[in-house]
Design a protein around this motif. Sequence first.
Motif, PDB file in Angstrom:
ATOM      1  N   VAL A   1       0.812  -1.314  -0.106  1.00  0.00           N
ATOM      2  CA  VAL A   1      -0.021   0.067   0.049  1.00  0.00           C
ATOM      3  C   VAL A   1       0.820   1.394  -0.063  1.00  0.00           C
ATOM      4  O   VAL A   1       1.648   1.174   0.586  1.00  0.00           O
ATOM      5  CB  VAL A   1      -0.885  -0.044   1.058  1.00  0.00           C
ATOM      6  CG1 VAL A   1      -1.941  -1.059   1.239  1.00  0.00           C
ATOM      7  CG2 VAL A   1      -0.220   0.138   2.730  1.00  0.00           C
ATOM      8  N   GLU A   2       0.549   2.171  -0.769  1.00  0.00           N
ATOM      9  CA  GLU A   2       1.374   3.330  -0.919  1.00  0.00           C
ATOM     10  C   GLU A   2       0.772   4.719  -0.235  1.00  0.00           C
ATOM     11  O   GLU A   2      -0.511   4.808  -0.283  1.00  0.00           O
ATOM     12  CB  GLU A   2       1.248   3.866  -2.310  1.00  0.00           C
ATOM     13  CG  GLU A   2       2.754   3.075  -2.908  1.00  0.00           C
ATOM     14  CD  GLU A   2       3.166   3.325  -4.191  1.00  0.00           C
ATOM     15  OE1 GLU A   2       2.933   4.752  -4.303  1.00  0.00           O
ATOM     16  OE2 GLU A   2       3.574   2.811  -5.196  1.00  0.00           O
ATOM     17  N   MET A   3       1.628   5.370   0.494  1.00  0.00           N
ATOM     18  CA  MET A   3       1.138   6.534   0.885  1.00  0.00           C
ATOM     19  C   MET A   3       0.760   7.450   0.181  1.00  0.00           C
ATOM     20  O   MET A   3       1.260   7.807  -0.942  1.00  0.00           O
ATOM     21  CB  MET A   3       2.385   7.136   1.694  1.00  0.00           C
ATOM     22  CG  MET A   3       1.853   8.560   2.608  1.00  0.00           C
ATOM     23  SD  MET A   3       3.285   9.051   3.647  1.00  0.00           S
ATOM     24  CE  MET A   3       4.533   9.382   2.529  1.00  0.00           C
ATOM     25  N   PRO A   4      -0.411   8.152   0.431  1.00  0.00           N
ATOM     26  CA  PRO A   4      -0.874   9.252  -0.730  1.00  0.00           C
ATOM     27  C   PRO A   4      -0.315  10.314  -0.687  1.00  0.00           C
ATOM     28  O   PRO A   4       0.465  10.909   0.274  1.00  0.00           O
ATOM     29  CB  PRO A   4      -2.415   9.561  -0.437  1.00  0.00           C
ATOM     30  CG  PRO A   4      -2.611   8.950   1.124  1.00  0.00           C
ATOM     31  CD  PRO A   4      -1.758   7.867   1.269  1.00  0.00           C
ATOM     32  N   ALA A   5       0.415  10.896  -1.891  1.00  0.00           N
ATOM     33  CA  ALA A   5       1.168  12.011  -1.983  1.00  0.00           C
ATOM     34  C   ALA A   5       0.751  13.125  -1.058  1.00  0.00           C
ATOM     35  O   ALA A   5       1.662  13.957  -0.677  1.00  0.00           O
ATOM     36  CB  ALA A   5       1.383  12.475  -3.531  1.00  0.00           C
ATOM     37  N   GLU A   6      -0.613  13.292  -1.146  1.00  0.00           N
ATOM     38  CA  GLU A   6      -1.290  14.174  -0.322  1.00  0.00           C
ATOM     39  C   GLU A   6      -0.919  14.461   1.108  1.00  0.00           C
ATOM     40  O   GLU A   6      -0.942  15.208   1.580  1.00  0.00           O
ATOM     41  CB  GLU A   6      -2.764  14.437  -0.439  1.00  0.00           C
ATOM     42  CG  GLU A   6      -3.229  14.635  -2.031  1.00  0.00           C
ATOM     43  CD  GLU A   6      -3.220  13.441  -2.971  1.00  0.00           C
ATOM     44  OE1 GLU A   6      -2.731  12.497  -2.596  1.00  0.00           O
ATOM     45  OE2 GLU A   6      -3.816  13.368  -3.815  1.00  0.00           O
ATOM     46  N   ALA A   7      -0.608  13.193   1.772  1.00  0.00           N
ATOM     47  CA  ALA A   7      -0.260  12.982   3.118  1.00  0.00           C
ATOM     48  C   ALA A   7       0.906  13.992   3.289  1.00  0.00           C
ATOM     49  O   ALA A   7       0.945  14.355   4.441  1.00  0.00           O
ATOM     50  CB  ALA A   7      -0.077  11.610   3.568  1.00  0.00           C
ATOM     51  N   LEU A   8       1.798  13.745   2.258  1.00  0.00           N
ATOM     52  CA  LEU A   8       3.091  14.701   2.505  1.00  0.00           C
ATOM     53  C   LEU A   8       3.007  16.118   2.398  1.00  0.00           C
ATOM     54  O   LEU A   8       3.769  16.835   3.238  1.00  0.00           O
ATOM     55  CB  LEU A   8       4.200  14.230   1.344  1.00  0.00           C
ATOM     56  CG  LEU A   8       4.680  12.903   1.522  1.00  0.00           C
ATOM     57  CD1 LEU A   8       5.719  12.700   0.314  1.00  0.00           C
ATOM     58  CD2 LEU A   8       5.891  13.055   2.607  1.00  0.00           C
ATOM     59  N   ALA A   9       1.892  16.680   1.740  1.00  0.00           N
ATOM     60  CA  ALA A   9       1.648  17.996   1.795  1.00  0.00           C
ATOM     61  C   ALA A   9       0.660  18.481   2.811  1.00  0.00           C
ATOM     62  O   ALA A   9       0.345  19.536   3.046  1.00  0.00           O
ATOM     63  CB  ALA A   9       0.719  18.312   0.206  1.00  0.00           C
ATOM     64  N   PHE A  10       0.207  17.847   3.676  1.00  0.00           N
ATOM     65  CA  PHE A  10      -0.554  18.076   4.912  1.00  0.00           C
ATOM     66  C   PHE A  10       0.039  18.947   5.678  1.00  0.00           C
ATOM     67  O   PHE A  10       1.105  19.161   6.130  1.00  0.00           O
ATOM     68  CB  PHE A  10      -0.972  16.688   5.729  1.00  0.00           C
ATOM     69  CG  PHE A  10      -1.427  17.311   7.132  1.00  0.00           C
ATOM     70  CD1 PHE A  10      -2.807  17.569   7.037  1.00  0.00           C
ATOM     71  CD2 PHE A  10      -0.870  17.075   8.319  1.00  0.00           C
ATOM     72  CE1 PHE A  10      -3.694  17.831   8.243  1.00  0.00           C
ATOM     73  CE2 PHE A  10      -1.550  17.311   9.451  1.00  0.00           C
ATOM     74  CZ  PHE A  10      -2.853  17.897   9.417  1.00  0.00           C
TER      75      PHE A  10
END
Lengths: 215, 215
Positions: B204-213
């Motif tokens: 499962v991959e971390m959504p890129a949006e989590a990095l932009a939180f």
Amino acid sequence: MTPTPPSERTRVRRYNWLARYDRDTIVAILDAIPHCHIGYVADGQPLVTPTLHWREGDQLYWHGSAASRMIRAIEGAEVCLTVSAIDGLVMARSAFNFNVNHRSVMVFGRPSKVTDPAAKEAHLRTMVNRLIPGQWERLRPMKPNELEATTVMSMPFDEASAKVRVGPPEDDETDYAFPVWAGVIPIRTEVLAPEPDPRNLPGVEMPAEALAFRP
Amino acid sequence: MTPTPPSERTRVRRYNWLARYDRDTIVAILDAIPHCHIGYVADGQPLVTPTLHWREGDQLYWHGSAASRMIRAIEGAEVCLTVSAIDGLVMARSAFNFNVNHRSVMVFGRPSKVTDPAAKEAHLRTMVNRLIPGQWERLRPMKPNELEATTVMSMPFDEASAKVRVGPPEDDETDYAFPVWAGVIPIRTEVLAPEPDPRNLPGVEMPAEALAFRP
């Protein structure tokens, strides 16, 4: 320390497995987070005023203008002083289990004014020197009219509860098979480099303690 | 936007030169700080509950367990919702002029429950997707009993005031000659790298949006 049994109003109902009633936990949160929200009632209306508190022994203190609405309304009245910080976003596998890691303390009590001027000044000194050790002695000394215009409130925190959530998501057991990324995004308070006042006198030096400041 | 004139209870008394009543300022603070403190009265007792809010148009929303003390007490009752953040410690030349740079909003109103299940679900979706864009669609879908157990409250913020302090110390004019360092220590919220749940499924991959939180 022996946990104090919760009172009817401090007993945590929601997420009660996160509740803590021991003095060490409560003190650690009150000391780590100097920013509180004071709830009180004025003319039947709830009001929530943010301010800074500090702790000395078994008492909480905060200060305000002697003329402030909050200070005038709360003397001897019931207040709820809440301290809370968010430490992370808990990305669970379902919206229902989304959460935040957090620390909070809720204190109930009736504040009283510190009336003795020498005691009041000593508490203000403690407040300043907790923020920046030794700073009180470096400052332009307090004037009597400034001391008079400042009210210091005090309240015990013997009726208090804490809530602490740490760690990874807690998903429904069947949801761990659901193929979505889960985890925690930690949040914390960052202190940046001090910005000197453009009007500083030539040659005045920043106290080393300012560099060590942590809220 | 035209500033809304303050009501008797939103008119800022203390440090009233810091007061703002314009919608743009209020909206910017409500949107930047998702962590609020809700003050209400239950059995004559003030209570302050921390929670997360979000804004849609002219309404504020927050959610809670349908069984929570706060949710049961506030429907149709007067509440004071306060949002505040400390942005810096203002080290003045006197203790009296010590201050904090801060942003705060105080909203008065009477919240109501969102009763329509489809509307409730849409608001919860907005909450999740404001935190992490697109996350609602990636999650295990919400179950009817979860939706039923969740209450969404809504309240307008048309009766609100803001307070904003920025910038260097404001000392008494004569104190600028006093030889002590003065300045501001900025404080901000820092977001750290996401910590994956140890129970994540392989692949499962971390959504890129989590990095932009950003909160």
